[in-house]
Write a protein that holds these residues in place. Structure first.
Motif, PDB file in Angstrom:
ATOM      1  N   THR A  55       6.112   5.122 -16.240  1.00 53.64           N
ATOM      2  CA  THR A  55       5.876   4.285 -17.416  1.00 53.64           C
ATOM      3  C   THR A  55       4.694   3.350 -17.194  1.00 53.64           C
ATOM      4  OG1 THR A  55       7.456   2.615 -16.659  1.00 53.64           O
ATOM      5  CG2 THR A  55       8.290   4.339 -18.115  1.00 53.64           C
ATOM      6  N   GLY A  56       4.223   3.256 -15.951  1.00 56.65           N
ATOM      7  CA  GLY A  56       3.083   2.402 -15.642  1.00 56.65           C
ATOM      8  C   GLY A  56       2.950   2.233 -14.143  1.00 56.65           C
ATOM      9  N   THR A  57       1.965   1.455 -13.756  1.00 56.77           N
ATOM     10  CA  THR A  57       1.763   1.155 -12.345  1.00 56.77           C
ATOM     11  C   THR A  57       1.545  -0.344 -12.197  1.00 56.77           C
ATOM     12  OG1 THR A  57      -0.628   1.505 -12.466  1.00 56.77           O
ATOM     13  CG2 THR A  57       0.729   3.411 -11.870  1.00 56.77           C
ATOM     14  N   GLU A  58       1.684  -0.815 -10.971  1.00 55.29           N
ATOM     15  CA  GLU A  58       1.497  -2.242 -10.709  1.00 55.29           C
ATOM     16  C   GLU A  58       0.986  -2.428  -9.287  1.00 55.29           C
ATOM     17  OE1 GLU A  58       4.058  -6.381 -10.419  1.00 55.29           O
ATOM     18  OE2 GLU A  58       5.023  -4.587 -11.164  1.00 55.29           O
ATOM     19  N   TYR A  59       0.192  -3.454  -9.112  1.00 57.43           N
ATOM     20  CA  TYR A  59      -0.263  -3.849  -7.787  1.00 57.43           C
ATOM     21  C   TYR A  59       0.186  -5.280  -7.578  1.00 57.43           C
ATOM     22  CZ  TYR A  59      -3.288  -5.123  -3.893  1.00 57.43           C
ATOM     23  OH  TYR A  59      -3.751  -5.558  -2.679  1.00 57.43           O
ATOM     24  N   GLU A  92      -1.474   5.626  -6.900  1.00 53.02           N
ATOM     25  CA  GLU A  92      -1.390   4.744  -8.067  1.00 53.02           C
ATOM     26  C   GLU A  92      -2.533   5.017  -9.029  1.00 53.02           C
ATOM     27  OE1 GLU A  92      -1.671   0.158  -9.605  1.00 53.02           O
ATOM     28  OE2 GLU A  92      -1.847   0.522  -7.464  1.00 53.02           O
ATOM     29  N   TYR A  93      -3.734   5.186  -8.532  1.00 48.94           N
ATOM     30  CA  TYR A  93      -4.902   5.388  -9.389  1.00 48.94           C
ATOM     31  C   TYR A  93      -4.853   6.720 -10.123  1.00 48.94           C
ATOM     32  CZ  TYR A  93      -6.595   1.440  -6.655  1.00 48.94           C
ATOM     33  OH  TYR A  93      -6.718   0.226  -6.033  1.00 48.94           O
ATOM     34  N   ARG A  94      -4.138   7.707  -9.586  1.00 47.01           N
ATOM     35  CA  ARG A  94      -4.033   9.025 -10.230  1.00 47.01           C
ATOM     36  C   ARG A  94      -2.895   9.096 -11.238  1.00 47.01           C
ATOM     37  NH1 ARG A  94      -4.361  10.984  -4.865  1.00 47.01           N
ATOM     38  NH2 ARG A  94      -2.159  11.475  -5.012  1.00 47.01           N
ATOM     39  N   LEU A  95      -1.912   8.225 -11.137  1.00 37.48           N
ATOM     40  CA  LEU A  95      -0.736   8.311 -12.003  1.00 37.48           C
ATOM     41  C   LEU A  95      -1.073   7.971 -13.450  1.00 37.48           C
ATOM     42  CD1 LEU A  95       2.004   6.670  -9.781  1.00 37.48           C
ATOM     43  CD2 LEU A  95       1.793   9.078 -10.409  1.00 37.48           C
ATOM     44  N   GLN A  99       3.875  11.256 -16.521  1.00 40.96           N
ATOM     45  CA  GLN A  99       3.930  12.175 -15.386  1.00 40.96           C
ATOM     46  C   GLN A  99       5.271  12.018 -14.665  1.00 40.96           C
ATOM     47  OE1 GLN A  99       0.423  10.899 -13.163  1.00 40.96           O
ATOM     48  NE2 GLN A  99      -0.488  12.901 -13.519  1.00 40.96           N
ATOM     49  N   PRO A 100       5.679  13.033 -13.909  1.00 38.14           N
ATOM     50  CA  PRO A 100       6.898  12.880 -13.109  1.00 38.14           C
ATOM     51  C   PRO A 100       6.733  11.733 -12.108  1.00 38.14           C
ATOM     52  CG  PRO A 100       6.231  15.180 -13.199  1.00 38.14           C
ATOM     53  CD  PRO A 100       5.115  14.378 -13.809  1.00 38.14           C
TER      54      PRO A 100
END
Length: 164
Positions: A55-59, A92-95, A99-100
């Motif tokens: 649903t997203g990414t975080e750093y 993270e940068y590719r997600l 995606q699964p």
């Protein structure tokens, strides 16, 4: 007890590999039929996995060292539950959303860890307008003065909308 995500992932892989390579077959004698309605156990058939998507990414920056931090994939399972998985920066940068979700230990989301703070920071602002799908977008503001400025800018934009 807190452990390394790498160690936890390695243990999970070992358990899965050991389970896949174990040879446990049914010891029920052929002469005895299975009870009516009984489920047949197939050791080669994996249990259905709960599918989850990104649903997203975080750093999250390390508060003790501003040059380091942790990368996360934020995931939602088919049952609606949400969790995070630690990933490396390249992953993270590719997600992309949908995606699964990558494999790894399920960690609580920021919302689950600090619900009051999360809700306060994500609450809608009292003044808003526009149209998120329109040519000039939507706006929101915390004070009437800022709302008046945002409304005027939006009206100027609507008088001469940008081309898409």
């Amino acid at each position: 007890m807190r452990g390394s995500p790498l160690l936890g992932g390695a243990l999970l892989v070992l358990v899965v590999v050991a389970a896949r390579h174990s040879d446990h077959t049914s010891t029920t004698p052929a002469a005895l039929p299975a009870p009516a309605g009984a489920a047949t156990h197939h050791s080669d058939t994996p249990a259905p996995a709960v599918t989850a998507s990104v649903t997203g990414t975080e750093y999250a920056r390390d508060s003790n060292n501003p040059t380091t931090g942790t990368h996360y994939a934020e995931c939602r399972a088919a049952d609606g539950s949400e969790y995070r998985v630690v990933v490396d920066a390249a992953t993270e940068y590719r997600l992309r959303t949908g995606q699964p979700c990558p494999a790894g230990p399920h960690l609580p989301t920021v919302r689950q860890q600090h619900p009051e703070i999360y809700d306060a920071l994500t609450a809608p602002l009292p003044f808003n307008g526009g149209d998120a799908d329109g040519p000039c977008g939507a706006w929101s503001a915390a004070t009437k003065e800022i709302a008046d400025q945002e409304r005027a800018a939006w009206q100027r934009c609507m008088a001469n909308p940008p081309r898409r």
